[in-house]
Structure formats: C-alpha cells, structure tokens
Design an enzyme around this catalytic site. Structure first.
Site, PDB file in Angstrom:
ATOM      1  N   GLY B  14       0.833  -1.202   0.000  1.00  0.00           N
ATOM      2  CA  GLY B  14       0.000   0.000   0.000  1.00  0.00           C
ATOM      3  C   GLY B  14       0.863   1.245   0.000  1.00  0.00           C
ATOM      4  O   GLY B  14       1.853   1.327   0.746  1.00  0.00           O
ATOM      5  N   GLY B  16      -0.409   4.585   0.221  1.00  0.00           N
ATOM      6  CA  GLY B  16      -1.097   5.786   0.687  1.00  0.00           C
ATOM      7  C   GLY B  16      -0.236   6.451   1.760  1.00  0.00           C
ATOM      8  O   GLY B  16       0.975   6.182   1.865  1.00  0.00           O
ATOM      9  N   GLY B  17      -0.848   7.293   2.573  1.00  0.00           N
ATOM     10  CA  GLY B  17      -0.093   8.060   3.566  1.00  0.00           C
ATOM     11  C   GLY B  17       0.722   7.208   4.516  1.00  0.00           C
ATOM     12  O   GLY B  17       1.913   7.468   4.731  1.00  0.00           O
ATOM     13  N   GLY B  19       1.681   3.963   4.303  1.00  0.00           N
ATOM     14  CA  GLY B  19       2.692   3.157   3.623  1.00  0.00           C
ATOM     15  C   GLY B  19       3.882   3.997   3.212  1.00  0.00           C
ATOM     16  O   GLY B  19       5.040   3.607   3.402  1.00  0.00           O
ATOM     17  N   PHE B 119     -11.873  22.430  13.992  1.00  0.00           N
ATOM     18  CA  PHE B 119     -12.537  21.294  13.352  1.00  0.00           C
ATOM     19  C   PHE B 119     -13.417  20.619  14.390  1.00  0.00           C
ATOM     20  O   PHE B 119     -13.071  20.591  15.569  1.00  0.00           O
ATOM     21  CB  PHE B 119     -11.484  20.306  12.826  1.00  0.00           C
ATOM     22  CG  PHE B 119     -11.884  19.635  11.547  1.00  0.00           C
ATOM     23  CD1 PHE B 119     -11.527  20.174  10.322  1.00  0.00           C
ATOM     24  CD2 PHE B 119     -12.628  18.463  11.570  1.00  0.00           C
ATOM     25  CE1 PHE B 119     -11.895  19.563   9.142  1.00  0.00           C
ATOM     26  CE2 PHE B 119     -13.004  17.851  10.390  1.00  0.00           C
ATOM     27  CZ  PHE B 119     -12.643  18.398   9.178  1.00  0.00           C
ATOM     28  N   GLN B 240     -17.745   4.713  10.289  1.00  0.00           N
ATOM     29  CA  GLN B 240     -18.271   6.081  10.358  1.00  0.00           C
ATOM     30  C   GLN B 240     -19.063   6.393   9.093  1.00  0.00           C
ATOM     31  O   GLN B 240     -18.598   6.119   7.988  1.00  0.00           O
ATOM     32  CB  GLN B 240     -17.097   7.047  10.494  1.00  0.00           C
ATOM     33  CG  GLN B 240     -17.518   8.474  10.756  1.00  0.00           C
ATOM     34  CD  GLN B 240     -16.290   9.329  11.067  1.00  0.00           C
ATOM     35  OE1 GLN B 240     -15.455   9.555  10.200  1.00  0.00           O
ATOM     36  NE2 GLN B 240     -16.184   9.782  12.290  1.00  0.00           N
ATOM     37  N   HIS B 242     -21.519   9.322   6.905  1.00  0.00           N
ATOM     38  CA  HIS B 242     -21.846  10.719   6.665  1.00  0.00           C
ATOM     39  C   HIS B 242     -23.325  10.726   6.264  1.00  0.00           C
ATOM     40  O   HIS B 242     -23.743   9.877   5.482  1.00  0.00           O
ATOM     41  CB  HIS B 242     -20.958  11.247   5.540  1.00  0.00           C
ATOM     42  CG  HIS B 242     -21.038  12.728   5.349  1.00  0.00           C
ATOM     43  ND1 HIS B 242     -22.143  13.343   4.823  1.00  0.00           N
ATOM     44  CD2 HIS B 242     -20.144  13.703   5.612  1.00  0.00           C
ATOM     45  CE1 HIS B 242     -21.918  14.646   4.780  1.00  0.00           C
ATOM     46  NE2 HIS B 242     -20.724  14.888   5.248  1.00  0.00           N
ATOM     47  N   LEU B 252     -20.175  12.863  -1.641  1.00  0.00           N
ATOM     48  CA  LEU B 252     -20.745  13.608  -0.520  1.00  0.00           C
ATOM     49  C   LEU B 252     -21.391  14.911  -0.951  1.00  0.00           C
ATOM     50  O   LEU B 252     -20.888  15.620  -1.812  1.00  0.00           O
ATOM     51  CB  LEU B 252     -19.649  13.941   0.500  1.00  0.00           C
ATOM     52  CG  LEU B 252     -19.158  12.796   1.372  1.00  0.00           C
ATOM     53  CD1 LEU B 252     -18.194  13.332   2.426  1.00  0.00           C
ATOM     54  CD2 LEU B 252     -20.324  12.077   2.036  1.00  0.00           C
ATOM     55  N   ARG B 286     -24.857  14.973  13.243  1.00  0.00           N
ATOM     56  CA  ARG B 286     -24.766  13.943  12.215  1.00  0.00           C
ATOM     57  C   ARG B 286     -25.471  12.646  12.583  1.00  0.00           C
ATOM     58  O   ARG B 286     -26.191  12.069  11.783  1.00  0.00           O
ATOM     59  CB  ARG B 286     -23.296  13.581  11.995  1.00  0.00           C
ATOM     60  CG  ARG B 286     -22.628  14.378  10.930  1.00  0.00           C
ATOM     61  CD  ARG B 286     -21.270  13.784  10.700  1.00  0.00           C
ATOM     62  NE  ARG B 286     -20.511  14.645   9.808  1.00  0.00           N
ATOM     63  CZ  ARG B 286     -19.323  14.354   9.310  1.00  0.00           C
ATOM     64  NH1 ARG B 286     -18.740  13.218   9.633  1.00  0.00           N
ATOM     65  NH2 ARG B 286     -18.716  15.178   8.499  1.00  0.00           N
ATOM     66  N   GLU B 386      -5.537   3.175   8.061  1.00  0.00           N
ATOM     67  CA  GLU B 386      -6.946   2.798   8.220  1.00  0.00           C
ATOM     68  C   GLU B 386      -7.143   1.285   8.283  1.00  0.00           C
ATOM     69  O   GLU B 386      -8.107   0.807   8.879  1.00  0.00           O
ATOM     70  CB  GLU B 386      -7.788   3.404   7.083  1.00  0.00           C
ATOM     71  CG  GLU B 386      -9.289   3.341   7.350  1.00  0.00           C
ATOM     72  CD  GLU B 386     -10.120   4.117   6.333  1.00  0.00           C
ATOM     73  OE1 GLU B 386      -9.581   5.042   5.693  1.00  0.00           O
ATOM     74  OE2 GLU B 386     -11.314   3.799   6.185  1.00  0.00           O
ATOM     75  N   ARG B 397     -14.266   8.201  15.004  1.00  0.00           N
ATOM     76  CA  ARG B 397     -13.048   8.959  14.725  1.00  0.00           C
ATOM     77  C   ARG B 397     -13.340  10.455  14.689  1.00  0.00           C
ATOM     78  O   ARG B 397     -14.360  10.875  14.153  1.00  0.00           O
ATOM     79  CB  ARG B 397     -12.488   8.529  13.369  1.00  0.00           C
ATOM     80  CG  ARG B 397     -11.310   9.339  12.885  1.00  0.00           C
ATOM     81  CD  ARG B 397     -10.986   8.991  11.445  1.00  0.00           C
ATOM     82  NE  ARG B 397     -12.051   9.385  10.538  1.00  0.00           N
ATOM     83  CZ  ARG B 397     -12.034  10.485   9.786  1.00  0.00           C
ATOM     84  NH1 ARG B 397     -11.011  11.305   9.826  1.00  0.00           N
ATOM     85  NH2 ARG B 397     -13.034  10.780   8.986  1.00  0.00           N
TER      86      ARG B 397
END
Lengths: 77, 586
Positions: B14, B16-17, B19, B119, B240, B242, B252, B286, B386, B397
């Site tokens: 992987g 992504g961030g 890896g 946030f 999670q 939305h 979204l 939410r 993840e 989260r």
C-alpha cells in the site's frame, strides 16, 4: 485490446468522483475511440486526481488546447 | 509452476499516507524496501482527504496534547485505547514538523507559522470550546501529503512495484510472516516478495457498502490477507457514516446545504426531522440526522423505486443563493444524481466513510493476536493507517485524526521494524506451502467454466451491508444480515470470470478484491450483531445506550469458525491519569 485493458485499470483513481465518471465514460466510449482520441485520453489520465476532477467539473481550464476535445467528451459523460 | 522470488528487508503493501511514511523511514535507514501498490502512489485514496492534520501546535491560541487526548478519548466513546491515544497526541507536533521539513506546503499565518483552523470535536480545556488544531494545505491536505512523501521516497531510493496486487501473506509453521505473494497486473506474473518485515498499509474497506465515499480501490486487501492467514480483525462493527451522500453514487453533499436552509423529505414530502429534533430539525448532529433517515427508510417512507433513499430539498433557496453559498453543488448534483437541484431534490442516503476497526496492532505497529488476556505479537507482520486498529479511534473517529494516525503509526511501525531487523541477519527459510493459497485462488479463477458473477455477488454483499448493518441497526435485521452475509461468502467461493487473459485483467482483479471485501463484510456483520449496546458509530435500536459494564471491550473476529473473542479497553495511558468514561455529549 491489451492497451484498452491497461487504460481501463488506469481509470482506477484515488477519488471516487473520478472512478464514477471514468467508468461511465469507458462504458459509453472506450471501445470506439480513434487512436488519436486514445492518446489524448491517456494524456489526461496522467494528470493528478484533483486536477483532473477540477477540469472535468469546470473548476479549472486546460493549459493545452489540444486535449480540449477529449476533455469535452469526459465532461459530457 | 516455478515462481520467481525477490528478497527485501521490508515489504510495504500500500502506498497511501501510512505506507509512504513508513517506507520513507525504512529507506532512510538504508534498508532495502519494496512498496507495492495497485495504483500509482499519488492516486491512493489518501488523496481524497481534505480536512487536515490535528496537532496541538498552539499557533493561534493555547493548546496542548492532553486536551487533544481528552477529545480523542471522548470522540472514541471510550473504546479507544488510552495508551495509543496518548502516544499519538504526544507525537502529533513532531509528525507535522517533520512533514513541514519534507516540504509539505501547509497554509501559513502572516508571520510564517503553520496556519491552524478549528474542526468538529477538537476543543480547548477538555471540551470548553473550539480550538484551532487542524493543519491543512488548502482543501488538498491528503493530496499534498502524498506528493510530499512520494518525492521523499524517490530520493531515498524506495523501490516501487506499481500496479502490483498483493495476494496473500506467507506465514510459516511457527506463525511468523515472511513476506507476500503478489501479482504484477501488466503480465499476470506471480512473484514471492520475501521480507524480514511485512507492513500492511492497504487503507479502509469502505467498498463493502453500496453507499460509500471510498474509491473503488478501497477493497480491504490487507484485511482479507490477514484474515486468511489466521489473524483476527478487531472492532469491525465500527464504521463512520456521513448523513448525505448521493444515493447510488456515494459522492458527498456538504452539510453546508442544510446549514444554508436545505432540508430532508421522505417519500410523502414530509419534513420528517421536525419529528425527530423539533427545535434544531435538519441542523441536528450527524448521528441524529443519520438515525432519522435510516428509520424513515426502514419504516417504508424512503423515496425511490425501492424506497431506498431520502430527498434533500434546496430548490427553495433559489439558484442565486445556491451558486453563491454552495459553490459546486449544482455540478455535483447534476453529474452524480442527474438532478438539477435548483428545481428538484437530491436523492441522498447515509454513506459509509471511514473504518475504525482493522488488523490489531500495538503502538509500535506490531500486529498481534489476543492470547490468554494478553497480546501475542505476530513476528514479521506490522500494520498502519486505516487498515489497522491500534485503537486510537475506538468507536468513532474525530476529523483530522486520521491523517495524524497514518503519520504517527506509519513512522512508529517503521521504527519498530528497524529495531527488529537490526538483530536479524538472514531471511528465514520459506515454508514449502508458501504459495499454495494464492496459487489455488488464481487456479480456481483460471479453470472455472461457470459460476457466480463477481458483479452480482459483490452487489448483493454491498446491499446486505447497507440494509442490515448501516448507520442505524435493528435486531431482527442484523440477525437476517448475518444469515445473508454467510450465504454471500459461500457464493464468493464460486465466482467465475469469462476473461482469462493475463494483461491488466480487471475482471480477475475484481474477483480477487471481492475475496478480500467479503472477509471484511462478514467480520463487520457478525461483530455488529453480537455487540448489544450503542457506542460511537455502532447504533442499535434495541440497545440505545452505552453499556460500560459489559461492553467496554474490543471485538476480535476470527475467520475460522466465525469465532468472536473480546479484550478489555486499555484505560491506562502511558504516563498520565486515565480519562474515566462519561456521557459523550457535545
């Protein structure tokens, strides 16, 4: 054929929006694109995900007019 | 069939961030590192992360890691392990400054510091009010992070195997992991990548739901590989959601639509939020909105042919307000819902966004299996991001904590690998059956002349998750969901593809991905049906309250026999006092 298969895999992206649009485009057009169109499509697929999505959604414009016809097809897909 | 073999100090699955962060640390320590990725690294799903990275830099107002820790523990609804949460929050500033030094283009204050914005859920002084803790690069934080880390990896001579799919882990009789078996998509060639350390960084598996914000590549490949290798999956009931993704697409629709005066309707045209939240209505939190939507759909008041969605009306705002206050919404609605939202409502549905559970790891990224109340480390296997469950997010989260998670634990796993490998000079001998499982999977697909359609079984899996294990869960429905999902899993064993070619065979890749997705789906459904309480994202109609006496524990699902096992939450942080459970109200 192999070239189309490669292109199809290169339509797997990090952004869901692009996955959806590119899959739709492929279903409608991929099999009937001319060699010249295929080259343009491949060039657009080399772009970063966010840049490509911005172009397709009209939030940004191309620096190269040459790719505009293919981009217009993607925008219409 | 002879299979070629290559040897590395570490294999990272992987790009992504997490890896890339791990690979960078490993390569800079002069280890021989291979990174496998199904797609070009900067097209990993991390690219979709907009929000930012949480770190208590305090660049605009006082902040500290202990406040951040409190918010994270509370956000997790007290299912997060407090040692891991302390570890992450204490490391946050360092993680952000490192990224800054790598060249990450963070937004800046006028005096040149990293600009920070508030946030949801991130507060000062233990919940007193909002704090500015998120560090972002415009709304392209994940994108900038991937590019920064990828460039650094090139400089550090990380070796990339792009458009390679890892198929299965290699595990020997002692239970040690010795690398992966992987397939090159361009040729269909299968190879052994032997390694002293294998790090899974394959991201989430949100594609198990029919309504998902996840990209198509998010198929839980690491989770599937771990499950097949006899490693349990932790807390898979926690997903999670939305409230408003476009029905049938997952894209979204910003919550700003309701903020600007848009509201939700059921099929009778009723503004149903008035019943669920009489004062704030569509501006309720939410989870309240999602629960109301799910209830309307469950009780037969959903719109659409199968009553499967809710309508988000905003045409009454007028085109001018929509264009001015909600830029881009018209294009999104037109493109993904085929709706002109200045005239018609947008079909929306609660949409899966993030996976809190995953492969069980400790704070050093080491994968473990629960063992007699303790943790038995799986030698040679690590996980981060993840796909892992450390567990910092617990039952839910907080925004901006996911990018932090992958930076902190990507690096932490790499540091542990460096420590572990230092004492290991040679590769262990591969077991004779190293390639048996993946080759059998491929051989079955190659030889089958009839069977189940990958697309149809996949759709049934996604529908079943959405219907029976969605944002709000009903007891009868969960029980039926377990029965249905076990039947789906049986069908997955009999998938069939017509196209047997070797070169970029997307059909074959999708069949292999479905093997991974279904492990995740079964784990999620069974874990959710068993947890008799509501906590964080796991919301049950029959058990509406959190039950700390019986359920302040982590779920472990084992593929073998679909067995469940539990382990208490770690309430004891590393150095500070424990945060005791309280009601989670904002």
């Amino acid at each position: 054929m192999a070239d189309l298969d490669r292109i199809r895999w290169h339509c797997r992206r990090g952004l869901l929006e692009l996955d959806i649009i590119l899959e739709r485009f492929n279903r409608q057009h991929l099999a009937t694109l001319t060699p010249g169109q295929l080259e343009q499509f491949k060039e657009l697929l080399e772009l970063d995900d966010n840049h490509l999505l911005d172009l397709i959604l009209g939030r940004d414009t191309l620096e190269q007019d040459l790719l505009q016809p293919m981009l217009s097809m993607l925008q219409a897909a | 069939m002879s299979i070629s073999k290559r040897q590395f100090d570490a294999v990272v699955v992987g790009a992504g961030g997490s890896g890339l962060r791990a690979a960078l640390q490993l390569a800079e320590a002069n280890l021989k590192v291979a990174v496998l990725s199904k797609v070009f690294p900067t097209r990993s799903h991390t690219v979709a992360a907009q929000g930012g990275v949480a770190a208590s830099l305090g660049n605009d107002g006082e902040d500290n890691w202990h406040w951040h820790m409190f918010d994270t523990v509370k956000g997790s609804d007290y299912l997060g392990d407090q040692d891991a949460i302390e570890f992450m929050c204490r490391k946050a500033n360092e993680a952000v400054y490192e990224l800054e030094h790598f060249g990450m283009p963070f937004d800046r204050t006028p005096d040149g510091k990293i600009y920070q914005r508030p946030f949801g859920g991130q507060t000062r002084n233990y919940g007193e009010g909002p704090v500015k803790r998120s560090c972002a690069a415009a709304d392209r934080t994940g994108h900038a992070m991937l590019h920064t880390l990828y460039q650094r990896n090139l400089r550090a001579h990380t070796q990339f195997f792009v458009e390679w799919m890892a198929l299965d882990l290699i595990r020997d009789a002692a239970g040690d992991v010795l690398g992966v078996v992987a397939m090159e998509m361009e040729t269909g060639e299968v190879m052994i990548l032997q390694a002293k350390a294998t790090l899974l960084a394959t991201g989430g598996a949100g594609r198990i739901y029919s309504a998902s914000t996840n990209a198509f590549i998010n198929t839980g490949d690491g989770l599937g590989m771990a499950a097949r290798a006899g490693i349990p999956l932790e807390d898979m009931e926690f997903w999670q959601f939305h409230p408003t993704g476009v029905a049938g697409a997952g894209v979204l629709i910003t919550e700003g639509v309701r903020g600007e005066g848009g509201f939700l309707l059921n099929k009778n045209g009723e503004r149903f939020m008035e019943r669920y939240a009489p004062t704030v209505k569509d501006l309720a939190s939410r989870d309240v909105v999602s629960r109301a939507m799910a209830t309307e759909i469950k009780e037969g008041r959903g719109a659409g042919k199968d009553g499967e969605y809710i309508l988000l009306k905003l045409d009454h705002l007028g085109a001018e307000v929509i264009d001015k206050r909600l830029p881009g919404i018209r294009e999104i609605a037109m493109k993904f819902a085929n709706v002109d939202c200045t005239k018609d409502p947008i079909p929306v549905v609660p949409t899966c966004h993030y996976q809190m559970g995953g492969i069980p790891t400790n704070i050093h990224g080491q994968v473990y299996v629960p063992d007699a109340g303790g943790e038995k480390v799986v030698h040679g296997l690590y996980a981060a991001g993840e796909c892992s469950c450390v567990s910092v997010h617990g039952a839910n989260r907080l925004g901006t904590n996911s990018l932090l998670d992958l930076l902190v634990f990507g690096k932490s796993a790499a540091e542990q690998i460096i420590r572990d490998i230092g004492s290991e000079k040679a590769q262990k001998e591969l077991p004779k059956d190293a390639t048996d499982r993946p080759l059998a999977r491929l051989a079955r697909l190659d030889s089958a002349t009839s069977g189940e359609s990958v697309a149809e079984v996949g759709a049934e899996m996604r529908r079943t998750m959405q219907l029976h294990c969605g944002v709000f869960r009903f007891p009868d429905s969960l029980a039926e969901g377990v029965r249905k999902m076990l039947a789906v899993a049986e069908r997955v064993k009999h998938t069939f593809i017509k196209d047997k070619s070797k070169v970029f065979n997307t059909a074959r890749i999708e069949a292999l991905e479905l093997d991974n997705l279904v492990e995740t789906a079964v784990a999620s459904m069974i874990s959710a049906a068993a947890r008799q309480e509501s906590r964080g994202s796991h919301d049950r109609s029959d058990f509406p309250n959190r039950d700390d006496v019986n359920w302040m524990k982590h779920t472990f699902w084992w593929k073998e026999g679909d067995r469940l096992e539990y382990k208490p939450v770690k309430l004891k942080p590393l150095t500070v006092e424990s945060f005791q459970p309280k009601a989670r109200v904002y």
